[in-house]
Design an enzyme around this catalytic site. Structure first.
Site, mmCIF file in Angstrom:
data_model
loop_
_atom_site.group_PDB
_atom_site.id
_atom_site.type_symbol
_atom_site.label_atom_id
_atom_site.label_comp_id
_atom_site.label_asym_id
_atom_site.label_seq_id
_atom_site.Cartn_x
_atom_site.Cartn_y
_atom_site.Cartn_z
ATOM 1 C CE LYS A 1 -39.002 67.656 7.345
ATOM 2 N NZ LYS A 1 -40.353 66.794 7.661
ATOM 3 C CD GLN B 1 -42.691 64.436 5.454
ATOM 4 O OE1 GLN B 1 -41.368 64.780 5.993
ATOM 5 N NE2 GLN B 1 -43.468 65.447 5.509
ATOM 6 C CG ASP C 1 -41.340 64.418 12.954
ATOM 7 O OD1 ASP C 1 -40.810 65.675 13.040
ATOM 8 O OD2 ASP C 1 -41.984 63.793 12.186
#
Ligand code: NDP
Length: 305
Positions: free
Chosen positions: A53, A97, A120
């Site tokens: 990412k 994460q 997200d």
């Protein structure tokens, strides 16, 4: 094989190039999109994802700020990091994460993120707004990427019967909400199957578009696929393979060779949905930065007018 391949790598590269174009536009206005990436612990898969990412961000002109902490970080410290990122004007997107170590409450951390920076798309405010048809809500990257794959392949979804296998909060459930929206690339009739579904094959065989997100290698066999269906395999599973250097290979949830005999289009694993997830995260981040820049510009006009 009769099916045509849906090339997720190529489509994801297209989206990344579009994102890079938009970051150049923002740079002309003096704005550099910023993504805060929080990684807790040493989980090897999470480390790989975060590295991928971060690299993709840099390539697209997005500044990634990596924040790494050991697995024994306390709740208050982690929430404090999220609060700082929420308050930082240089940060337009925040990603924590997952999974987090067990002593931390993923829901609490997710809900601490400012919904305006929740690139997200896991915050309940964004999921709720999305379900209610609000096009400005951030959508989770993986299901949004699946929709984009289908759309860019030119497959008609309006009125189509879409069968989704899996109902998780990060893939199956938001996928069903997205395909129900009144918008291009959606307007589908949606059926969701899960572990309690009786006769899975009878359900999947109805799908003109079949999206599978279970996490069980090959759970969808060829005879469970409708003739001519578009098959999207979200699953990523490691299976042992002593012939490879690493000792394993990645396979999806769909028995690819069998399904490809019946499908019209099919995604490979790897190289299908996977690359789209990062591309859509980048797109959400640049969108957030554009929104902030527009609000700032409107504020300046209002102040001077
Ligand atoms: P979860 O484990 O959270 O959810 C799996 C879903 O599959 C659940 O809804 C479960 O049903 C259902 N399920 C389990 N067993 C069966 C069965 N025998 N028959 C029918 N349904 C079943 O997984 P995720 O949604 O997080 O991920 C699914 C897959 O997608 C994984 O392989 C994951 O690695 C992959 N993935 C890939 C991404 C990418 O970027 N390509 C991103 C995210 C995930 P129930 O709800 O009843 O338990």
């Amino acid at each position: 094989m009769t099916a045509q391949l849906i090339d997720g790598k190529r489509i994801a590269a297209e989206i990344r190039a579009e994102v890079a174009e938009r970051t150049r536009g923002l740079a002309e206005r003096g704005v550099r999109p910023g993504l805060g990436v929080v990684l807790v612990g040493e989980d090897p898969a999470s480390q790989v994802y975060v590295r991928m990412k971060t690299r993709a961000c840099e390539e697209a002109g997005i500044q990634a700020r990596d924040i790494k902490r050991s697995a024994d970080i306390g709740r208050a410290e982690l929430l404090g990091i999220v609060d700082e990122l929420n308050a930082d004007p240089a940060i337009h997107g925040i990603l924590v994460q997952l999974p987090l170590p067990r002593h931390l409450d993923e829901r609490e951390v997710t809900e601490r993120i400012d919904p305006a920076k929740d690139v997200d798309g896991f915050h309940p405010v964004n999921q709720g707004r999305m379900s209610q048809g609000d096009a400005t809500a951030f959508r989770p990257a993986t299901p949004a990427g699946v929709q984009e794959l289908i759309r860019r392949t030119g497959v008609e979804t309006s009125g189509a019967h879409v069968v989704i296998v899996g109902r998780s909060n990060i893939v199956g459930m938001p996928m069903s909400q997205i395909m129900l929206q009144k918008e291009p690339g959606a307007n589908a009739t949606v059926t969701v199957a899960h572990s309690r579904t009786a006769d899975l094959g009878a359900v999947t065989r109805q799908g003109e578009i079949l999206i599978v997100a279970v996490g069980v290698p090959g759970i969808v066999r060829g005879d469970m696929v409708r003739e001519g269906a578009v098959v999207i395999d979200v699953g990523v599973n490691r299976v042992e393979d002593p012939t490879t250097e690493r000792g394993y290979r990645l396979v999806g949830d769909v028995a690819f060779d069998e399904a490809a005999e019946r499908a019209s289009w099919i995604t490979p694993v790897p190289g299908g949905v996977g690359p789209m997830t990062i591309a859509m995260l980048l797109r959400n981040t640049v969108r957030s930065a554009e929104r902030t820049a527009s609000l700032a510009a409107a504020g300046t006009v209002a102040a001077s007018g």
